[in-house]
Motif scaffolding. Sequence first.
Motif, PDB file in Angstrom:
ATOM      1  N   GLY A  10       0.825  -1.210   0.000  1.00 42.56           N
ATOM      2  CA  GLY A  10       0.000   0.000   0.000  1.00 42.56           C
ATOM      3  C   GLY A  10       0.853   1.251   0.000  1.00 42.56           C
ATOM      4  N   LEU A  11       0.352   2.307  -0.654  1.00 38.86           N
ATOM      5  CA  LEU A  11       1.082   3.567  -0.755  1.00 38.86           C
ATOM      6  C   LEU A  11       0.151   4.749  -0.487  1.00 38.86           C
ATOM      7  N   GLY A  12       0.714   5.785   0.147  1.00 36.68           N
ATOM      8  CA  GLY A  12      -0.021   7.023   0.357  1.00 36.68           C
ATOM      9  C   GLY A  12       0.941   8.191   0.273  1.00 36.68           C
ATOM     10  N   ALA A  13       0.517   9.281  -0.352  1.00 34.94           N
ATOM     11  CA  ALA A  13       1.416  10.428  -0.510  1.00 34.94           C
ATOM     12  C   ALA A  13       0.652  11.740  -0.439  1.00 34.94           C
ATOM     13  N   LEU A  14       1.246  12.696   0.254  1.00 38.43           N
ATOM     14  CA  LEU A  14       0.742  14.070   0.318  1.00 38.43           C
ATOM     15  C   LEU A  14       1.946  14.955   0.039  1.00 38.43           C
ATOM     16  N   THR A  15       2.019  15.528  -1.151  1.00 38.55           N
ATOM     17  CA  THR A  15       3.243  16.198  -1.591  1.00 38.55           C
ATOM     18  C   THR A  15       2.943  17.563  -2.217  1.00 38.55           C
ATOM     19  N   PRO A  16       3.996  18.349  -2.438  1.00 41.92           N
ATOM     20  CA  PRO A  16       3.810  19.650  -3.090  1.00 41.92           C
ATOM     21  C   PRO A  16       3.375  19.564  -4.552  1.00 41.92           C
ATOM     22  N   ILE A  17       3.461  18.368  -5.162  1.00 39.90           N
ATOM     23  CA  ILE A  17       3.043  18.236  -6.560  1.00 39.90           C
ATOM     24  C   ILE A  17       1.876  17.261  -6.717  1.00 39.90           C
ATOM     25  N   LYS A  19      -1.624  15.571  -4.028  1.00 43.86           N
ATOM     26  CA  LYS A  19      -2.092  15.220  -2.680  1.00 43.86           C
ATOM     27  C   LYS A  19      -2.541  13.766  -2.562  1.00 43.86           C
ATOM     28  N   THR A  20      -2.329  12.996  -3.610  1.00 45.43           N
ATOM     29  CA  THR A  20      -2.553  11.551  -3.588  1.00 45.43           C
ATOM     30  C   THR A  20      -1.420  10.899  -4.372  1.00 45.43           C
ATOM     31  N   VAL A  21      -1.304   9.587  -4.277  1.00 39.99           N
ATOM     32  CA  VAL A  21      -0.250   8.897  -5.023  1.00 39.99           C
ATOM     33  C   VAL A  21      -0.411   9.086  -6.538  1.00 39.99           C
ATOM     34  N   PRO A  22      -1.612   8.900  -7.112  1.00 41.34           N
ATOM     35  CA  PRO A  22      -1.737   9.127  -8.557  1.00 41.34           C
ATOM     36  C   PRO A  22      -1.377  10.553  -8.975  1.00 41.34           C
ATOM     37  N   TYR A  24       0.673  12.609  -7.383  1.00 36.25           N
ATOM     38  CA  TYR A  24       2.123  12.737  -7.191  1.00 36.25           C
ATOM     39  C   TYR A  24       2.863  12.126  -8.378  1.00 36.25           C
ATOM     40  N   TRP A  25       2.470  10.930  -8.770  1.00 35.38           N
ATOM     41  CA  TRP A  25       3.139  10.254  -9.886  1.00 35.38           C
ATOM     42  C   TRP A  25       2.947  11.033 -11.188  1.00 35.38           C
ATOM     43  N   GLU A  26       1.756  11.543 -11.411  1.00 31.39           N
ATOM     44  CA  GLU A  26       1.505  12.345 -12.606  1.00 31.39           C
ATOM     45  C   GLU A  26       2.394  13.593 -12.610  1.00 31.39           C
ATOM     46  N   GLY A  27       2.545  14.222 -11.451  1.00 34.54           N
ATOM     47  CA  GLY A  27       3.424  15.381 -11.346  1.00 34.54           C
ATOM     48  C   GLY A  27       4.860  15.035 -11.678  1.00 34.54           C
ATOM     49  N   LEU A  28       5.332  13.883 -11.182  1.00 35.10           N
ATOM     50  CA  LEU A  28       6.689  13.444 -11.482  1.00 35.10           C
ATOM     51  C   LEU A  28       6.878  13.199 -12.974  1.00 35.10           C
ATOM     52  N   MET A  29       5.921  12.518 -13.579  1.00 33.86           N
ATOM     53  CA  MET A  29       6.032  12.173 -14.999  1.00 33.86           C
ATOM     54  C   MET A  29       6.003  13.411 -15.893  1.00 33.86           C
ATOM     55  N   ASN A  30       5.281  14.429 -15.451  1.00 33.81           N
ATOM     56  CA  ASN A  30       5.159  15.651 -16.246  1.00 33.81           C
ATOM     57  C   ASN A  30       6.199  16.705 -15.894  1.00 33.81           C
ATOM     58  N   GLY A  31       7.084  16.382 -14.972  1.00 33.88           N
ATOM     59  CA  GLY A  31       8.142  17.312 -14.612  1.00 33.88           C
ATOM     60  C   GLY A  31       7.632  18.601 -13.992  1.00 33.88           C
ATOM     61  N   VAL A 350       8.776   9.528   0.631  1.00 30.99           N
ATOM     62  CA  VAL A 350       8.202  10.045  -0.609  1.00 30.99           C
ATOM     63  C   VAL A 350       9.040   9.606  -1.814  1.00 30.99           C
ATOM     64  N   GLU A 351      10.351   9.607  -1.665  1.00 31.67           N
ATOM     65  CA  GLU A 351      11.219   9.200  -2.771  1.00 31.67           C
ATOM     66  C   GLU A 351      11.244   7.686  -2.954  1.00 31.67           C
ATOM     67  N   SER A 352      11.028   6.938  -1.889  1.00 29.76           N
ATOM     68  CA  SER A 352      10.892   5.489  -2.030  1.00 29.76           C
ATOM     69  C   SER A 352       9.636   5.145  -2.830  1.00 29.76           C
ATOM     70  N   ILE A 353       8.573   5.917  -2.624  1.00 27.58           N
ATOM     71  CA  ILE A 353       7.357   5.715  -3.416  1.00 27.58           C
ATOM     72  C   ILE A 353       7.658   5.944  -4.893  1.00 27.58           C
ATOM     73  N   ALA A 354       8.478   6.947  -5.194  1.00 30.02           N
ATOM     74  CA  ALA A 354       8.882   7.187  -6.581  1.00 30.02           C
ATOM     75  C   ALA A 354       9.628   5.977  -7.146  1.00 30.02           C
ATOM     76  N   CYS A 355      10.503   5.376  -6.350  1.00 28.64           N
ATOM     77  CA  CYS A 355      11.231   4.178  -6.785  1.00 28.64           C
ATOM     78  C   CYS A 355      10.292   3.010  -7.033  1.00 28.64           C
ATOM     79  N   ILE A 356       9.370   2.810  -6.114  1.00 30.75           N
ATOM     80  CA  ILE A 356       8.415   1.692  -6.223  1.00 30.75           C
ATOM     81  C   ILE A 356       7.566   1.835  -7.480  1.00 30.75           C
ATOM     82  N   LEU A 357       7.083   3.039  -7.735  1.00 31.58           N
ATOM     83  CA  LEU A 357       6.255   3.264  -8.914  1.00 31.58           C
ATOM     84  C   LEU A 357       7.083   3.221 -10.196  1.00 31.58           C
ATOM     85  N   ALA A 358       8.345   3.612 -10.112  1.00 36.39           N
ATOM     86  CA  ALA A 358       9.225   3.498 -11.280  1.00 36.39           C
ATOM     87  C   ALA A 358       9.404   2.031 -11.672  1.00 36.39           C
TER      88      ALA A 358
END
Length: 417
Positions: A10-17, A19-22, A24-31, A350-358
């Motif tokens: 399970g994953l959960g994220a509240l970030t500056p880009i 407020k949910t994991v999806p 957050y991931w979309e923000g990462l992918m779009n730079g 938060v960065e481990s979540i990025a690794c897991i989703l990568a």
Amino acid sequence: MELKRVVVTGLGALTPIGKTVPEYWEGLMNGVSGAAPITRFDTEKFKTKFACEVKNFVAEDYLEKKEARKIDPFVQYALVSTEEAVKDAGLDFETLNTNRIGVIWGSGIGGLKTFLDEIMIFAKGDGTPRLNPFFIPKMIIDIAPGHISMKYGLRGPNFSCVSACASSTNALIDAFTYIRLGKADIIVSGGSEAILNEAGIGGFNAMHALSTRNDDPQTASRPFDKDRDGFVAGEGAGTIILESLEHAKARGAKIYAEIVGGGMSADANHITAPHPEGLGARLVMQSALDDAGLTTADIDYINVHGTSTPLGDISETKAIGTLFGDDAYRLNISSTKSMTGHLLGAAGAVESIACILAIKNGIVPPTINHFTDDPALDSKLNFTFNKAQKRDIRAALSNTFGFGGHNASVIFKKFEE
């Protein structure tokens, strides 16, 4: 004793880009850059006037108003990201043995806003200590896992890890260790931080640690760029549900990835500066590889600490080059702090979540805001500049290094039966 395998369910994220994991991931992918002018206080007299805030966060949207008032923002963030992770993992605590479910949490600073508010009230008074009865329980770092455990009735191992910016990575390593030793079936782990206030920004400004690129905050976090001038402060939380493989399979849980190793070391060099040759960074990555039973050839992606500080980025790349040798040139390396800013004690989660989703999605998040190559860095390394890159990732390593010389690395691997 045979060690248990440990997986992410399970994953959960509240970030500056996001407020949910999806999100957050979309923000990462779009730079997407999360940096913008600070809205929490008047920055007129501050050297740095921007940060990576969690946008449009209203605690009462997630928590009862009375409950929200009794807890510091860093605990609010922890509860919000954990609720997402619990739902994502499909955890029904009424059917599970909650005596064997724990919470191990990381934060570098904890309830700084609470501390600042109460001290300011006292300073403006006549010396009589009329302090809020919730002052101490709101401020202390271990109250975050306490609140999580109370919300869900979790009676397993429960404590906090404090190692500055390595805090939540240390929490993940401890959670991993407890499960593989058979001391728990599930551990809710991660980290949260909320230091975007006068004390946090003023304190880091006094250290000359923050970027002062006030005319262009969105590009201020520029790891590995020649013109980097300090990190951009961020806030938020990340939660990862770790579970023994046998327990996850027994309840039919989905599995994102497997956590296979963790390493820890100390620079033993300086209170804030990294070892100039990256000695501690090299040792911690080697320790994680040894723990996982992997070699440098097995790692495809490193989510680096990469804070955008002049010294830190150089020492970390030196460590990678020294340890990985020729394998360094087939790696993808990226710093997602270029988008989220530096979440301090929450960065590791938060960065481990990025690794897991990568690993799950077969794509590496970029290092954005690269404009000028730094001649002090090895130009043959693939820093994944400015655009995400598709890649099959067998294993990913996440680095976090904290003031005091604390280093922690964790390795996630594509799950295979």
